[in-house]
Write a protein that holds these residues in place. Structure first.
Motif, PDB file in Angstrom:
ATOM      1  N   GLU A   1       0.826  -1.207   0.000  1.00 20.45           N
ATOM      2  CA  GLU A   1       0.000   0.000   0.000  1.00 20.45           C
ATOM      3  C   GLU A   1       0.863   1.261   0.000  1.00 20.45           C
ATOM      4  O   GLU A   1       0.507   2.264  -0.629  1.00 20.45           O
ATOM      5  CB  GLU A   1      -0.944   0.008   1.198  1.00 20.45           C
ATOM      6  CG  GLU A   1      -2.124  -0.925   1.077  1.00 20.45           C
ATOM      7  CD  GLU A   1      -3.067  -0.545  -0.074  1.00 20.45           C
ATOM      8  OE1 GLU A   1      -3.174   0.652  -0.419  1.00 20.45           O
ATOM      9  OE2 GLU A   1      -3.696  -1.468  -0.628  1.00 20.45           O
TER      10      GLU A   1
ATOM     11  N   SER B   1       1.018   4.175  -2.632  1.00 23.70           N
ATOM     12  CA  SER B   1       0.888   5.585  -2.254  1.00 23.70           C
ATOM     13  C   SER B   1       1.981   6.430  -2.910  1.00 23.70           C
ATOM     14  O   SER B   1       1.735   7.579  -3.300  1.00 23.70           O
ATOM     15  CB  SER B   1       0.954   5.736  -0.728  1.00 23.70           C
ATOM     16  OG  SER B   1       2.289   5.714  -0.237  1.00 23.70           O
TER      17      SER B   1
ATOM     18  N   ARG C   1      -4.954   1.477   3.701  1.00 19.92           N
ATOM     19  CA  ARG C   1      -5.162   2.580   2.763  1.00 19.92           C
ATOM     20  C   ARG C   1      -5.864   3.771   3.393  1.00 19.92           C
ATOM     21  O   ARG C   1      -5.547   4.928   3.077  1.00 19.92           O
ATOM     22  CB  ARG C   1      -5.954   2.080   1.553  1.00 19.92           C
ATOM     23  CG  ARG C   1      -6.050   3.100   0.434  1.00 19.92           C
ATOM     24  CD  ARG C   1      -6.695   2.490  -0.800  1.00 19.92           C
ATOM     25  NE  ARG C   1      -5.895   1.382  -1.317  1.00 19.92           N
ATOM     26  CZ  ARG C   1      -6.231   0.663  -2.380  1.00 19.92           C
ATOM     27  NH1 ARG C   1      -7.364   0.927  -3.026  1.00 19.92           N
ATOM     28  NH2 ARG C   1      -5.466  -0.328  -2.791  1.00 19.92           N
TER      29      ARG C   1
ATOM     30  N   ILE D   1      -3.354   5.830   5.207  1.00 14.57           N
ATOM     31  CA  ILE D   1      -2.470   6.489   4.235  1.00 14.57           C
ATOM     32  C   ILE D   1      -3.185   7.681   3.610  1.00 14.57           C
ATOM     33  O   ILE D   1      -2.591   8.756   3.431  1.00 14.57           O
ATOM     34  CB  ILE D   1      -2.020   5.472   3.169  1.00 14.57           C
ATOM     35  CG1 ILE D   1      -1.050   4.457   3.789  1.00 14.57           C
ATOM     36  CG2 ILE D   1      -1.384   6.178   1.978  1.00 14.57           C
ATOM     37  CD1 ILE D   1      -0.721   3.283   2.899  1.00 14.57           C
ATOM     38  N   ARG D   2      -4.451   7.506   3.283  1.00 17.24           N
ATOM     39  CA  ARG D   2      -5.244   8.612   2.717  1.00 17.24           C
ATOM     40  C   ARG D   2      -5.257   9.807   3.658  1.00 17.24           C
ATOM     41  O   ARG D   2      -5.185  10.969   3.218  1.00 17.24           O
ATOM     42  CB  ARG D   2      -6.669   8.121   2.457  1.00 17.24           C
ATOM     43  CG  ARG D   2      -7.593   9.136   1.786  1.00 17.24           C
ATOM     44  CD  ARG D   2      -8.992   8.515   1.658  1.00 17.24           C
ATOM     45  NE  ARG D   2      -9.901   9.327   0.871  1.00 17.24           N
ATOM     46  CZ  ARG D   2     -10.634  10.333   1.357  1.00 17.24           C
ATOM     47  NH1 ARG D   2     -10.537  10.656   2.657  1.00 17.24           N
ATOM     48  NH2 ARG D   2     -11.455  11.012   0.566  1.00 17.24           N
TER      49      ARG D   2
ATOM     50  N   PHE E   1      -2.246  11.946   3.186  1.00 19.46           N
ATOM     51  CA  PHE E   1      -2.382  12.781   1.984  1.00 19.46           C
ATOM     52  C   PHE E   1      -3.232  14.009   2.280  1.00 19.46           C
ATOM     53  O   PHE E   1      -2.865  15.135   1.914  1.00 19.46           O
ATOM     54  CB  PHE E   1      -3.011  11.979   0.845  1.00 19.46           C
ATOM     55  CG  PHE E   1      -2.045  11.169   0.035  1.00 19.46           C
ATOM     56  CD1 PHE E   1      -1.674  11.568  -1.241  1.00 19.46           C
ATOM     57  CD2 PHE E   1      -1.503   9.995   0.546  1.00 19.46           C
ATOM     58  CE1 PHE E   1      -0.784  10.820  -1.998  1.00 19.46           C
ATOM     59  CE2 PHE E   1      -0.614   9.232  -0.209  1.00 19.46           C
ATOM     60  CZ  PHE E   1      -0.246   9.647  -1.484  1.00 19.46           C
TER      61      PHE E   1
ATOM     62  N   PHE F   1      -6.964  11.657  -4.217  1.00 18.58           N
ATOM     63  CA  PHE F   1      -6.360  10.378  -3.824  1.00 18.58           C
ATOM     64  C   PHE F   1      -7.235   9.223  -4.292  1.00 18.58           C
ATOM     65  O   PHE F   1      -6.748   8.248  -4.875  1.00 18.58           O
ATOM     66  CB  PHE F   1      -6.163  10.336  -2.312  1.00 18.58           C
ATOM     67  CG  PHE F   1      -5.641   9.025  -1.795  1.00 18.58           C
ATOM     68  CD1 PHE F   1      -4.280   8.777  -1.741  1.00 18.58           C
ATOM     69  CD2 PHE F   1      -6.514   8.029  -1.362  1.00 18.58           C
ATOM     70  CE1 PHE F   1      -3.790   7.561  -1.267  1.00 18.58           C
ATOM     71  CE2 PHE F   1      -6.039   6.816  -0.884  1.00 18.58           C
ATOM     72  CZ  PHE F   1      -4.675   6.581  -0.846  1.00 18.58           C
TER      73      PHE F   1
ATOM     74  N   VAL G   1      -5.808   6.242  -6.801  1.00 11.81           N
ATOM     75  CA  VAL G   1      -5.201   5.115  -6.110  1.00 11.81           C
ATOM     76  C   VAL G   1      -5.361   3.787  -6.849  1.00 11.81           C
ATOM     77  O   VAL G   1      -4.484   2.904  -6.752  1.00 11.81           O
ATOM     78  CB  VAL G   1      -5.730   5.024  -4.658  1.00 11.81           C
ATOM     79  CG1 VAL G   1      -7.192   4.580  -4.619  1.00 11.81           C
ATOM     80  CG2 VAL G   1      -4.850   4.124  -3.810  1.00 11.81           C
TER      81      VAL G   1
END
Length: 202
Positions: A88, A92, A123, A126-127, A130, A140, A144
């Motif tokens: 992931e 990214s 994810r 991680i988003r 961002f 995003f 993705v």
């Protein structure tokens, strides 16, 4: 790993130590199965999960900045750390490249993991990094799973395998020469070695 860590510490602390005669098998290795690049190119293989990569960040940016204009600099995220999370994070990085936000998001990702000790589980987490870096969540979301990101993800995995990358950070020059990070005692020596390898013809 201990030798790598000591080498990275030395790069940060020792101001001047120039090698006079770089040697195959000592300062660099030839990647036997990899096809050399058509033009001079320097690639850093790294992972956001790697603490050594985090500490190497200021040096790799200096390295990229001092390269001649005809030498391309690229980065390749590896996915062999962190299992599913590693994949992931590679995805990214491909998203960062596609959206042109690497300079904004990559430092935030390193900081979240190594300074703030945020536990990224997938994810969605991680988003959030961002978004915290100023990237709209919908940007995003649209990137993705895009064809471009999937293609770049596959390319980074192929690059990692063909270059026989088993540890990071690793610097590869011209797709053929793998720098032995533990063999250099200063960032200046690293820069000199990389310059030597970009000009190497055999």
């Amino acid at each position: 790993m201990k030798n790598l860590l000591l080498g990275l510490v030395a790069l940060c602390l020792v101001p001047f130590a120039f090698a006079k005669d770089f040697k195959e098998g000592e300062n660099y290795d030839v990647i036997k199965m990899a096809a050399p690049t058509a033009q001079p190119e320097v690639t850093e293989y790294f992972s956001f999960l790697c603490p050594h990569c985090y500490r190497f960040e200021p040096i790799v940016h200096e390295l990229a900045a001092q390269l001649p204009k005809d030498v391309k600099f690229t980065r390749n995220h590896v996915d062999f750390l962190g299992r599913d999370l590693g994949v992931e994070l590679s995805r990214s990085y491909a998203v960062m490249e596609l959206l042109g936000v690497e300079d904004k998001v990559a430092p935030k990702m390193f900081s979240a993991i190594h300074e703030q000790h945020v536990r990224l589980t997938g994810r969605d987490d991680i988003r959030k990094v961002f978004v915290a870096a100023g990237v709209p969540g919908e940007d995003f979301d649209s990137a993705v799973n895009s064809f471009s990101v999937n293609g770049r993800l596959a390319q980074m995995e192929r690059n990692t395998q063909s270059a026989d990358i088993t540890g990071v950070p690793t610097v590869v020059v011209n797709g053929k020469y793998k720098v032995n990070m533990g063999s250099v005692s200063s960032k200046e020596e690293l820069f000199e070695l990389v310059d030597y390898l970009t000009q190497k013809k055999d």
